[in-house]
Design a protein around this motif. Structure first.
Motif, PDB file in Angstrom:
ATOM      1  N   GLN A   1       0.901  -1.209  -0.160  1.00 46.58           N
ATOM      2  CA  GLN A   1       0.098  -0.013   0.034  1.00 46.58           C
ATOM      3  C   GLN A   1       0.964   1.192   0.092  1.00 46.58           C
ATOM      4  O   GLN A   1       0.492   2.255  -0.522  1.00 46.58           O
ATOM      5  N   MET A   2       2.147   1.278   0.812  1.00 48.16           N
ATOM      6  CA  MET A   2       2.950   2.141   0.646  1.00 48.16           C
ATOM      7  C   MET A   2       3.394   2.683  -0.754  1.00 48.16           C
ATOM      8  O   MET A   2       3.386   3.744  -1.299  1.00 48.16           O
ATOM      9  N   ILE A   3       3.802   1.601  -1.477  1.00 50.34           N
ATOM     10  CA  ILE A   3       4.110   1.610  -2.969  1.00 50.34           C
ATOM     11  C   ILE A   3       3.050   2.241  -3.805  1.00 50.34           C
ATOM     12  O   ILE A   3       3.233   3.173  -4.476  1.00 50.34           O
ATOM     13  N   GLU A   4       1.858   1.889  -3.215  1.00 53.47           N
ATOM     14  CA  GLU A   4       0.671   2.465  -4.138  1.00 53.47           C
ATOM     15  C   GLU A   4       0.665   3.862  -3.939  1.00 53.47           C
ATOM     16  O   GLU A   4       0.236   4.580  -4.810  1.00 53.47           O
ATOM     17  N   ILE A   5       0.633   4.200  -2.668  1.00 53.44           N
ATOM     18  CA  ILE A   5       0.441   5.637  -2.458  1.00 53.44           C
ATOM     19  C   ILE A   5       1.632   6.561  -3.152  1.00 53.44           C
ATOM     20  O   ILE A   5       1.187   7.546  -3.560  1.00 53.44           O
ATOM     21  N   LEU A   6       2.720   6.220  -2.903  1.00 52.50           N
ATOM     22  CA  LEU A   6       3.994   6.933  -3.642  1.00 52.50           C
ATOM     23  C   LEU A   6       3.736   6.771  -4.985  1.00 52.50           C
ATOM     24  O   LEU A   6       3.904   7.984  -5.854  1.00 52.50           O
ATOM     25  N   SER A   7       3.112   5.977  -5.713  1.00 53.52           N
ATOM     26  CA  SER A   7       2.954   5.815  -7.108  1.00 53.52           C
ATOM     27  C   SER A   7       1.448   6.636  -7.520  1.00 53.52           C
ATOM     28  O   SER A   7       1.830   7.493  -8.369  1.00 53.52           O
ATOM     29  N   LEU A   8       0.623   6.629  -6.757  1.00 51.54           N
ATOM     30  CA  LEU A   8      -0.453   7.683  -7.120  1.00 51.54           C
ATOM     31  C   LEU A   8      -0.198   9.010  -7.081  1.00 51.54           C
ATOM     32  O   LEU A   8      -0.626   9.779  -7.734  1.00 51.54           O
ATOM     33  N   ALA A   9       0.710   9.244  -6.041  1.00 55.18           N
ATOM     34  CA  ALA A   9       1.137  10.583  -5.548  1.00 55.18           C
ATOM     35  C   ALA A   9       2.289  11.048  -6.767  1.00 55.18           C
ATOM     36  O   ALA A   9       2.571  12.197  -6.920  1.00 55.18           O
ATOM     37  N   GLY A  10       2.945  10.008  -7.696  1.00 59.17           N
ATOM     38  CA  GLY A  10       3.638  10.366  -8.728  1.00 59.17           C
ATOM     39  C   GLY A  10       5.062  10.652  -8.027  1.00 59.17           C
ATOM     40  O   GLY A  10       5.907  11.423  -8.602  1.00 59.17           O
ATOM     41  N   VAL A  11       5.468  10.126  -6.878  1.00 58.23           N
ATOM     42  CA  VAL A  11       6.560  10.284  -6.517  1.00 58.23           C
ATOM     43  C   VAL A  11       7.560   9.291  -6.928  1.00 58.23           C
ATOM     44  O   VAL A  11       8.775   9.436  -7.057  1.00 58.23           O
ATOM     45  N   ILE A  12       6.958   8.067  -7.126  1.00 56.81           N
ATOM     46  CA  ILE A  12       7.617   7.203  -8.093  1.00 56.81           C
ATOM     47  C   ILE A  12       6.787   7.013  -9.368  1.00 56.81           C
ATOM     48  O   ILE A  12       5.464   7.048  -9.173  1.00 56.81           O
ATOM     49  N   ALA A  13       7.195   7.443 -10.453  1.00 55.27           N
ATOM     50  CA  ALA A  13       6.323   7.601 -11.733  1.00 55.27           C
ATOM     51  C   ALA A  13       6.882   7.078 -12.908  1.00 55.27           C
ATOM     52  O   ALA A  13       8.257   7.334 -13.151  1.00 55.27           O
ATOM     53  N   TYR A  14       6.005   6.537 -13.870  1.00 56.71           N
ATOM     54  CA  TYR A  14       6.605   6.063 -15.023  1.00 56.71           C
ATOM     55  C   TYR A  14       6.591   7.415 -15.876  1.00 56.71           C
ATOM     56  O   TYR A  14       6.206   8.464 -15.551  1.00 56.71           O
ATOM     57  N   PRO A  15       7.335   7.458 -16.975  1.00 56.11           N
ATOM     58  CA  PRO A  15       7.535   8.914 -17.767  1.00 56.11           C
ATOM     59  C   PRO A  15       6.158   9.283 -18.303  1.00 56.11           C
ATOM     60  O   PRO A  15       5.329   8.556 -18.820  1.00 56.11           O
ATOM     61  N   GLY A  16       6.061  10.394 -17.973  1.00 53.11           N
ATOM     62  CA  GLY A  16       4.689  11.024 -18.709  1.00 53.11           C
ATOM     63  C   GLY A  16       3.440  11.133 -17.699  1.00 53.11           C
ATOM     64  O   GLY A  16       2.486  11.669 -17.633  1.00 53.11           O
ATOM     65  N   TYR A  17       3.492  10.201 -16.392  1.00 53.06           N
ATOM     66  CA  TYR A  17       2.436  10.272 -15.489  1.00 53.06           C
ATOM     67  C   TYR A  17       2.239  11.595 -14.758  1.00 53.06           C
ATOM     68  O   TYR A  17       3.113  12.244 -14.278  1.00 53.06           O
ATOM     69  N   ARG A  18       1.121  12.063 -14.864  1.00 51.10           N
ATOM     70  CA  ARG A  18       0.923  13.413 -14.403  1.00 51.10           C
ATOM     71  C   ARG A  18      -0.008  13.158 -13.100  1.00 51.10           C
ATOM     72  O   ARG A  18       0.120  13.759 -12.040  1.00 51.10           O
ATOM     73  N   ASN A  19      -1.311  12.246 -13.172  1.00 51.51           N
ATOM     74  CA  ASN A  19      -2.303  12.050 -12.023  1.00 51.51           C
ATOM     75  C   ASN A  19      -2.973  10.876 -12.451  1.00 51.51           C
ATOM     76  O   ASN A  19      -2.707  10.339 -13.530  1.00 51.51           O
ATOM     77  N   TYR A  20      -3.648  10.114 -11.342  1.00 53.52           N
ATOM     78  CA  TYR A  20      -4.237   9.004 -11.783  1.00 53.52           C
ATOM     79  C   TYR A  20      -5.303   8.958 -12.816  1.00 53.52           C
ATOM     80  O   TYR A  20      -5.466   8.109 -13.312  1.00 53.52           O
ATOM     81  N   PHE A  21      -5.909  10.083 -13.055  1.00 51.72           N
ATOM     82  CA  PHE A  21      -6.695  10.224 -13.998  1.00 51.72           C
ATOM     83  C   PHE A  21      -6.196  10.695 -15.448  1.00 51.72           C
ATOM     84  O   PHE A  21      -6.836  10.783 -16.489  1.00 51.72           O
ATOM     85  N   ASP A  22      -4.926  10.969 -15.114  1.00 51.58           N
ATOM     86  CA  ASP A  22      -4.418  11.142 -16.941  1.00 51.58           C
ATOM     87  C   ASP A  22      -3.361  10.252 -16.880  1.00 51.58           C
ATOM     88  O   ASP A  22      -2.075  10.196 -16.912  1.00 51.58           O
ATOM     89  N   ASN A  23      -4.117   9.055 -17.869  1.00 52.15           N
ATOM     90  CA  ASN A  23      -2.790   8.161 -18.455  1.00 52.15           C
ATOM     91  C   ASN A  23      -2.773   8.470 -19.826  1.00 52.15           C
ATOM     92  O   ASN A  23      -2.457   7.370 -20.539  1.00 52.15           O
ATOM     93  N   GLY A  24      -2.901   9.624 -20.077  1.00 51.70           N
ATOM     94  CA  GLY A  24      -2.843   9.807 -21.678  1.00 51.70           C
ATOM     95  C   GLY A  24      -1.635   9.627 -22.082  1.00 51.70           C
ATOM     96  O   GLY A  24      -1.438   9.026 -23.593  1.00 51.70           O
ATOM     97  N   GLN A  25      -0.512   9.629 -21.567  1.00 46.93           N
ATOM     98  CA  GLN A  25       0.976   9.138 -22.022  1.00 46.93           C
ATOM     99  C   GLN A  25       1.441   7.816 -21.503  1.00 46.93           C
ATOM    100  O   GLN A  25       2.372   7.639 -21.141  1.00 46.93           O
ATOM    101  N   VAL A  26       0.398   6.895 -21.381  1.00 44.36           N
ATOM    102  CA  VAL A  26       0.681   5.721 -20.989  1.00 44.36           C
ATOM    103  C   VAL A  26       1.915   5.226 -21.791  1.00 44.36           C
ATOM    104  O   VAL A  26       2.044   5.281 -22.949  1.00 44.36           O
ATOM    105  N   PRO A  27       2.929   4.548 -21.080  1.00 45.46           N
ATOM    106  CA  PRO A  27       4.280   4.050 -21.738  1.00 45.46           C
ATOM    107  C   PRO A  27       4.079   3.467 -22.863  1.00 45.46           C
ATOM    108  O   PRO A  27       3.179   2.635 -22.996  1.00 45.46           O
ATOM    109  N   HIS A  28       5.259   3.469 -23.494  1.00 50.75           N
ATOM    110  CA  HIS A  28       5.622   2.957 -24.771  1.00 50.75           C
ATOM    111  C   HIS A  28       5.723   1.409 -24.603  1.00 50.75           C
ATOM    112  O   HIS A  28       4.992   0.736 -25.487  1.00 50.75           O
ATOM    113  N   GLU A  29       6.213   0.604 -23.802  1.00 51.54           N
ATOM    114  CA  GLU A  29       6.490  -0.525 -23.939  1.00 51.54           C
ATOM    115  C   GLU A  29       5.365  -1.397 -23.630  1.00 51.54           C
ATOM    116  O   GLU A  29       4.807  -1.173 -22.479  1.00 51.54           O
TER     117      GLU A  29
END
Ligand SMILES: [Zn+2]
Length: 279
Positions: free
Chosen positions: A210-238
């Motif tokens: 859950q801690m990893i989920e929280i960091l990820s939802l907050a964009g503290v760890i993030a894939y390139p282009g992630y802006r927020n939970y509702f914006d997956n417009g730039q979901v990664p390439h691979e």
């Protein structure tokens, strides 16, 4: 753990929902115990709040809270294992970007709103069980950070808590968590990350997930282009990012160790500790 709340009331809550290692089948609370836990602010009478009112409440709460406030609470949760302080970062990070909308069925799940996971039953007037939400909040640091009703509940409870002050030990733990990412193979996913941080701070596997989920939802760890939970417009390439890696929520599913930490997310939620955390 859970020192912010009355010990007996927390036990009553936990005994309602959990046996030694699994969910309780019965989920009943003796009326006198329930009254005690309610008086201590750990359990709650059932409530009815509509979908639209929930979104209004959410917007108001997010306007009253700063990113640094929830970031500090998250940090302060680490060495003390104070799960109640950990959850709000996830709820705030999702809730602040939730846009107004009308209830619309989820295309695959059907039983909830596609945008905010509000339950259909509750939209029809069935009372919400806030106690199971508080159980999840105090046991794991929350689970339903992408549910508007949980976000409202979590943030309301957060505002009742004393202001959290992270210690040096908390900051060192988060720094070690970030450093652990660098030790992983670039293709490692959140499951590998969870195992890598198991000895760093007092926690169970589910708490770390859950801690990893929280960091990820907050964009503290993030894939390139992630802006927020509702914006997956730039979901990664691979394509491999889309492989099923378990029950993680979407941004965590796409994250890989090669993506590392996100300086913007760290600066937003942990501004006072930025230089220490990333040097
Ligand atoms: Zn909705």
């Amino acid at each position: 753990m859970n020192k912010l709340y009355d010990k007996r009331a927390v036990k009553i809550l936990f005994d309602t929902y959990w046996t030694i290692d699994r969910w309780s089948q019965h989920r009943t609370t003796h009326p006198s115990d329930l009254a005690y836990a309610i008086a201590k602010g750990v359990m709650f009478p059932s409530t009815i709040v509509s979908h639209d009112q929930t979104l209004i409440n959410l917007q108001k709460l997010c306007g009253e809270i700063s990113p640094e406030q929830v970031g500090n609470a998250f940090l302060a949760s680490l060495s003390a294992r104070e799960l109640a302080l950990r959850s709000a970062l996830g709820s705030f990070a999702v809730g602040r970007h939730q846009k107004p909308h009308k209830f619309e069925w989820h295309p695959s799940r059907g039983s909830c709103c596609r945008y905010c996971s509000f339950y259909l039953e509750e939209e029809k007037g069935h009372p919400a069980d806030l106690n199971v939400l508080n159980f999840e909040r105090l046991k794991w640091g929350g689970v339903r950070h992408n549910h508007a009703a949980y976000e409202v509940f979590d943030l309301e409870q957060f505002l009742k808590l004393p202001t959290a002050k992270p210690t040096e030990a908390d900051v060192i733990i988060l720094k070690k968590i970030f450093l652990a990412i660098r030790q992983l193979e670039p293709s490692c996913h959140a499951g590998h990350f969870e195992k890598a941080i198991s000895g760093i701070f007092p926690s169970s596997r589910n708490e770390r997930c859950q801690m990893i989920e929280i960091l990820s939802l907050a964009g503290v760890i993030a894939y390139p282009g992630y802006r927020n939970y509702f914006d997956n417009g730039q979901v990664p390439h691979e394509k491999d990012r889309f492989k099923d890696i378990g029950y993680w929520k979407s941004p965590t599913t796409y994250w890989r160790a090669r993506d590392g930490i996100n300086l913007n997310g760290i600066a937003e939620y942990f501004p006072a500790y930025l230089s220490t955390l990333v040097d």
